[in-house]
Write a protein that holds these residues in place. Structure first.
Motif, PDB file in Angstrom:
ATOM      1  N   TYR A 142       0.832  -1.206   0.000  1.00  0.00           N
ATOM      2  CA  TYR A 142       0.000   0.000   0.000  1.00  0.00           C
ATOM      3  C   TYR A 142       0.864   1.251   0.000  1.00  0.00           C
ATOM      4  N   LEU A 143       1.965   1.228   0.747  1.00  0.00           N
ATOM      5  CA  LEU A 143       2.814   2.412   0.872  1.00  0.00           C
ATOM      6  C   LEU A 143       3.457   2.804  -0.452  1.00  0.00           C
ATOM      7  N   SER A 194       5.756   5.961  -2.246  1.00  0.00           N
ATOM      8  CA  SER A 194       6.882   5.620  -3.121  1.00  0.00           C
ATOM      9  C   SER A 194       7.504   4.315  -2.649  1.00  0.00           C
ATOM     10  N   ARG A 195       8.351   3.743  -3.488  1.00  0.00           N
ATOM     11  CA  ARG A 195       8.994   2.478  -3.123  1.00  0.00           C
ATOM     12  C   ARG A 195       9.940   2.627  -1.927  1.00  0.00           C
ATOM     13  N   ALA A 231      11.530   0.868   3.517  1.00  0.00           N
ATOM     14  CA  ALA A 231      11.903   1.250   4.885  1.00  0.00           C
ATOM     15  C   ALA A 231      10.944   0.629   5.900  1.00  0.00           C
ATOM     16  N   ALA A 232       9.655   0.712   5.621  1.00  0.00           N
ATOM     17  CA  ALA A 232       8.663   0.161   6.547  1.00  0.00           C
ATOM     18  C   ALA A 232       8.777  -1.357   6.642  1.00  0.00           C
ATOM     19  N   GLY A 234       6.854  13.886   3.116  1.00  0.00           N
ATOM     20  CA  GLY A 234       6.237  14.043   4.431  1.00  0.00           C
ATOM     21  C   GLY A 234       6.078  12.707   5.135  1.00  0.00           C
ATOM     22  N   ALA A 235       5.691  11.675   4.375  1.00  0.00           N
ATOM     23  CA  ALA A 235       5.510  10.347   4.966  1.00  0.00           C
ATOM     24  C   ALA A 235       6.828   9.786   5.484  1.00  0.00           C
ATOM     25  N   ALA A 236       7.886   9.889   4.657  1.00  0.00           N
ATOM     26  CA  ALA A 236       9.193   9.356   5.061  1.00  0.00           C
ATOM     27  C   ALA A 236       9.754  10.120   6.259  1.00  0.00           C
TER      28      ALA A 236
END
Length: 633
Positions: A121-122, A127-128, A133-134, A444-446
């Protein structure tokens, strides 16, 4: 100075080992059954990892409950009640909120997007690099946590019952790896269902016999009340207090939502259900199971306190750690009944087996989906399945090896257990950014994930190095006046607490926060950072975000006005999704569905779900059949 005369505690006999061995034998047999039943079918990697996406809600519900009620819970929750009181029951409030948010906010997005790995989903949303990372964070935290979940209860049972430590550790690793590798997710789910029954049976045995030896339920209740164990509601808002109404209800919600709402192990079993409706039903049925298990654990703790009211084994030094009280109690009250101590150990290890098996399967899934398939895009079904089986073996060995390492980690075991909570909050924040805030960009997510993880580990590691003062934990009194001595009456000694002069300023404030707030801190930090960085680097246009990746929760609050709903959509074309979905609707056999003019006229924007791909009008829900054909972008 006299010495204690410790109560006579029974030891394991042949029948106890027979009962315990039966748990492993039946668990392995379920794996063999699914391996044999599937051997003539063309099994793909998706069938192996997601059960063919055709599971029903019943076994999935039992599996979810068993997996997250590990042996740490079976041994730890009753001892927590024995030491701190029955406020542990307030976790039920957190469980209710967690299951509701998971079922209504997270599962619909994951289910309709057709993913197998939660972290896929991420990449679709951001982005990949964010996905990778997650995934790496999840793999590391799960191996650490699973290793400790295997070792910690095995050590506690070994020290009290004499049950072989390394025999139980290796047998757990081998059996879990065996049936995960042979039967895939189907074997995991059905084995968990069986183990859940064993857990409840073990608890009921303890409850019945424990109540009898205490002279009945009324005696247990009266002694618990006299000992202050029934003071449940504490509305103190001090965030440094270990357990209050607010820490358990609010902090517990964030902690468990990080485990339930976005954890691969949970979501993988939800999306393996034959329809979204079945997935939601599994979660709500699982809530019933959670309430039953917590209720059993709390009452077991009250029974233990009532039994040891005048001579507590922990305070008297008969056991050396809180998680040894439960097995000590079982050996004392059930030791003369052959087979029943073995049933309790089977109960504890059912929690361990279910947790380890779910972890192995989830680790294999994210590794295959997020790394192997990305590097090798044209794998055949047969080769993909064999790779998945190989990954199950690899992670089975890794988790068992981590259990061996845990034996040499000493106090770090406690820190390893906390890692699950410290990572859960930032992960929850990351997915919340994607699902609830359409304008968030990948930067922002990272950034949010990085800051959230850093802050969570800062407070978690600080609390490990500088433990909070016991005055905030408020442990209740444990009596030893009834303990028998030879030659001399025992006099309890009071040892003055050691005061560390050089404790940093944060030690008694930030580092002393209740452990249940770690996830909340990570979530808040991730959300705030993600919003700020997105504002600085440029918002994503709502028109560029696929509607299936967003959960328009604003519809719940603006149901009376289409205008306000569209304003809150922030440009995401939910209406366009309805039109596109109708035009591209594909039935399960791949043939375009016949347009029904009556449906088209009567549905319009009133019943958009009816026109989306994967919608099954018979179940009034989305199904997995054929849905993956239109969901990957």
């Amino acid at each position: 100075m006299g010495h204690f005369v410790t109560p006579t505690v029974g030891t394991f006999v042949v029948w106890d080992y027979v009962v315990f061995a039966g748990l492993f034998f039946i668990s392995s047999g379920i794996g063999v059954f699914f391996a044999i039943s599937e051997r003539r079918k063309k099994v793909s990697s998706s069938d192996f990892l997601a059960g063919g996406r055709q599971l029903s809600c019943g076994p999935v519900a039992l599996s979810l409950t068993a997996s997250f009620m590990s042996a740490v819970t079976v041994l730890g929750a009753p001892s927590d009640v024995h030491r701190y009181g029955a406020s542990f029951i307030l976790f039920i409030i957190a469980y209710i909120l967690v299951v509701f948010f998971t079922a209504e906010m997270f599962v619909p997005v994951f289910y309709r997007s057709g993913i197998t790995s939660t972290y896929e989903y991420l990449e679709l949303r951001f982005s990949r690099p964010v996905r990778v990372a997650a995934t790496l964070i999840y793999i590391v935290q799960t191996i650490l946590y699973t290793g400790v979940v295997v070792y910690a209860p095995a050590l506690a049972l070994n020290q009290v019952t004499g049950f072989d430590l390394w025999g139980s550790v290796f047998s757990t690793g081998i059996v879990c790896t065996f049936y995960c590798t042979l039967g895939g997710l189907k074997a995991v789910v059905w084995t968990d269902a069986f183990q859940m029954i064993v857990m409840v049976t073990g608890f009921l045995t303890i409850l019945i016999q424990g109540t009898l030896v205490n002279g009945g339920f009324s005696n247990v209740w009266e002694r618990a009340e006299r000992g202050g164990r029934l003071q449940i509601l504490d509305f103190d808002i001090d965030p440094l207090r270990r357990h209050t109404f607010w820490t358990l209800a609010i902090g517990g919600t964030f902690t468990w939502l990080g485990i339930y709402g976005v954890n691969q192990s949970t979501i993988q079993r939800c999306i393996s259900c034959k329809s979204e409706k079945q997935a939601k039903m599994a979660l709500y049925l699982n809530l019933v199971g959670l309430i039953v298990i917590v209720g059993c654990a709390v009452f077991s703790g009250l029974i233990m306190y009532a039994y040891y009211m005048n001579c507590d084994p922990l305070a008297a030094g008969f056991v050396s750690a809180p998680d040894q009280i439960m097995p000590y109690f079982v050996m004392e009250v059930l030791g003369n009944l052959p087979g029943l101590p073995g049933l309790f150990v089977a109960c504890a290890f059912s929690g361990t087996l279910s947790t380890v098996a779910a972890s192995i399967n989830a680790l294999a899934t994210v590794t295959y989906e997020d790394f192997v398939k990305s590097c090798f895009r044209n794998l055949s079904d047969k080769l993909g399945t064999w790779i998945c089986k190989g990954l199950c073996i690899v992670f089975g060995v890794a988790c068992t090896s981590m259990a061996i390492a845990a034996s040499r980690m000493g106090g770090v075991v406690q820190a390893a257990l906390s890692i699950h909570g410290m990572c859960g909050g930032p992960m929850l924040g990351l997915f919340s950014l994607g699902i609830l805030f359409p304008w968030i960009n990948w930067k922002g997510a990272a950034s949010g994930l990085l800051v959230g993880i850093s802050l969570s580990f800062w407070v978690g590691i600080g609390a490990f190095i500088y433990p909070a003062p016991t005055v905030k934990a408020l442990p209740l009194f444990l009596n030893t006046s009834g303990c028998m001595l030879i030659n001399e009456t025992f006099k309890a000694s009071t040892v003055a607490p050691i005061v560390e002069i050089n404790r940093p300023v944060l030690a008694d404030t930030f580092y002393s926060l209740s452990y249940l707030y770690y996830s909340a801190i990570g979530w808040v930090a991730t959300i705030i950072t993600g919003l700020l960085i997105t504002q600085l680097t440029g918002r994503v246009r709502g028109e560029d975000v696929k509607p299936v990746l967003i959960r328009p929760v604003c519809n719940l609050f603006c149901f009376w006005s289409q205008k306000y709903k569209e304003t809150c959509w922030c440009g995401v074309q939910h209406d366009q999704e309805i039109i596109d979905s109708y035009e591209n609707n594909i039935c399960s056999n791949g043939v375009p569905m016949k347009q029904d003019e009556h449906d088209l006229e009567s549905t319009g924007h009133q019943n958009p779900a009816k026109m989306r791909p994967g919608f099954n009008p018979e179940e009034n829900s989305y199904t997995n059949k054929g849905f993956s054909q239109v969901t990957h972008f």
